[in-house]
Design an enzyme around this catalytic site. Structure first.
Site, short mmCIF file in Angstrom:
data_model
loop_
_atom_site.label_atom_id
_atom_site.label_comp_id
_atom_site.label_asym_id
_atom_site.label_seq_id
_atom_site.Cartn_x
_atom_site.Cartn_y
_atom_site.Cartn_z
N THR A 264 1.11 -1.51 0.14
CA THR A 264 -0.43 0.06 0.35
C THR A 264 1.49 1.40 0.23
O THR A 264 2.09 1.19 0.68
CB THR A 264 -0.86 -0.16 1.29
OG1 THR A 264 -1.16 -1.05 1.44
CG2 THR A 264 -2.02 1.27 1.35
N SER B 125 1.85 5.19 -2.20
CA SER B 125 2.07 5.48 -3.33
C SER B 125 3.51 5.21 -4.03
O SER B 125 3.40 5.27 -5.09
CB SER B 125 2.65 7.71 -3.08
OG SER B 125 3.75 7.53 -2.42
N ASP C 183 6.38 -4.04 -1.39
CA ASP C 183 5.92 -2.80 -0.80
C ASP C 183 6.33 -1.69 -0.69
O ASP C 183 7.90 -2.09 -0.36
CB ASP C 183 4.75 -3.37 0.66
CG ASP C 183 3.76 -3.16 1.60
OD1 ASP C 183 4.45 -1.76 1.08
OD2 ASP C 183 3.63 -2.40 2.55
N GLY C 184 6.42 -0.70 -0.44
CA GLY C 184 7.24 -0.06 0.28
C GLY C 184 7.29 0.58 1.25
O GLY C 184 7.16 -0.68 2.78
N ALA C 185 7.40 1.80 2.32
CA ALA C 185 8.14 1.31 3.60
C ALA C 185 7.91 3.09 3.84
O ALA C 185 9.00 4.06 3.28
CB ALA C 185 9.34 0.45 3.88
N ASP C 186 8.06 3.45 5.42
CA ASP C 186 8.16 4.56 5.37
C ASP C 186 9.73 4.72 6.51
O ASP C 186 10.32 5.49 5.83
CB ASP C 186 7.51 5.20 6.44
CG ASP C 186 5.89 4.95 6.42
OD1 ASP C 186 5.69 6.24 5.66
OD2 ASP C 186 5.31 3.87 7.24
N GLY D 237 3.33 1.77 7.61
CA GLY D 237 1.73 2.48 8.57
C GLY D 237 1.65 3.47 8.80
O GLY D 237 0.25 3.67 8.74
N GLY D 238 2.90 4.27 7.23
CA GLY D 238 3.12 5.91 7.39
C GLY D 238 1.07 5.81 7.04
O GLY D 238 0.57 6.55 7.42
N GLU E 190 -0.68 -5.21 5.91
CA GLU E 190 0.26 -5.53 5.29
C GLU E 190 1.42 -6.86 6.33
O GLU E 190 2.60 -7.48 5.11
CB GLU E 190 1.68 -4.35 4.97
CG GLU E 190 0.57 -3.38 4.41
CD GLU E 190 1.44 -2.00 4.11
OE1 GLU E 190 1.33 -0.54 3.93
OE2 GLU E 190 1.43 -1.01 5.59
C1 5RP Z 1 1.46 1.92 4.07
C2 5RP Z 1 2.86 1.57 4.10
C3 5RP Z 1 4.31 2.04 3.01
O1 5RP Z 1 3.72 1.29 2.98
C4 5RP Z 1 5.01 3.35 3.72
O2 5RP Z 1 3.85 4.68 4.02
C5 5RP Z 1 5.31 3.63 2.43
O3 5RP Z 1 3.99 4.56 1.53
P1 5RP Z 1 4.77 6.07 0.44
O4 5RP Z 1 5.53 4.71 -0.28
O5 5RP Z 1 3.83 6.52 -0.02
O6 5RP Z 1 6.17 6.88 1.31
O7 5RP Z 1 3.36 0.85 5.17
O8 5RP Z 1 0.71 1.59 5.10
#
Ligand code: 5RP
Length: 217
Positions: free
Chosen positions: A28, A30, A81-84, A95-96, A103
């Protein structure tokens, strides 16, 4: 290069790891949205996808990708998946976007987890980004007190409800030098669904978009 451009570049790099005819776990955010766009444009035909949020489900379905129930797919070969935040040992804060619980479930069910980020997400030690903790609403105050006892400063994410109908506490100030220990401690507090530390099950590979190209960690 803009951050949006970096997200597109890392999304393209991840696409090279996707095999047609397989069921893919999809995260989840961007960066993942950029990946879904690239996947759609590539014409790669998946057997389906397991989604980590209602938002991703909507996007996948709009792209014509069938969303499957994890209870029926068994383990997945690959999760993207992405990450913060990402540390040098591929442990993550996530979890941003508030989707941390699903996830974490899809990551746990996947044999390989490729995390896609731009270089702004890479840190030496996790913890600059406030740690999201998903909490059952009736336990909000109890969990907040326990998080203070662990050294954190929790703040209720205002006006936000998770896909499971729960609340998020964003926690600043925790000492995350040992993220496995902190993940375990937080997840044991009654009322916590899960926290956004992905340390026990971190990423298997991190693709980082930098000005100089894609780095693989
Ligand atoms: C969502 C997440 C996202 O992977 C995380 O927040 C990164 O999001 P982005 O790609 O928009 O920077 O953990 O719960």
């Amino acid at each position: 290069m803009s951050q949006d451009r970096l997200k597109i570049e890392v999304a393209k790099a991840a696409l090279a790891q996707v095999e047609a005819g397989t069921v893919l776990g999809v995260g989840t955010g961007s960066t993942v949205n950029a990946f879904i766009d690239q996947l759609t444009a590539s014409g790669i035909q998946l057997a389906g996808a397991v989604s980590s949020s209602e938002a991703t489900t909507k996007r996948l379905q709009e792209a014509g990708i069938e969303v499957l129930d994890l209870n029926h797919t068994g383990d997945l070969a690959l999760y993207i998946d992405g990450a913060d935040e990402v540390d040098p040992n591929r442990r993550l804060i996530k979890g941003g976007g508030g989707a941390l619980t699903r996830e974490k479930i899809v990551a746990a069910a996947s044999r390989r987890f490729i995390c896609i980020v731009d270089e702004s997400k890479c840190v030496k030690v996790l913890g600059e980004f406030p740690l999201p903790v998903e909490v059952l609403p009736m336990a909000r105050a109890l969990v907040a007190r326990r998080l203070v006892a662990l050294g954190g400063t929790p703040e209720l994410r205002d006006g936000f409800t998770t896909d499971q109908g729960n609340v998020i506490l964003d926690v600043r100030g925790l000492d995350l030098v040992d993220p496995v220990k902190m993940e375990t401690a937080i997840n044991q507090i009654p009322g916590v669904v899960t926290c956004g530390l992905f340390a026990q099950r971190g990423a298997d590979e991190v693709l980082v978009a930098t000005e100089g190209g894609i780095e693989r960690r």
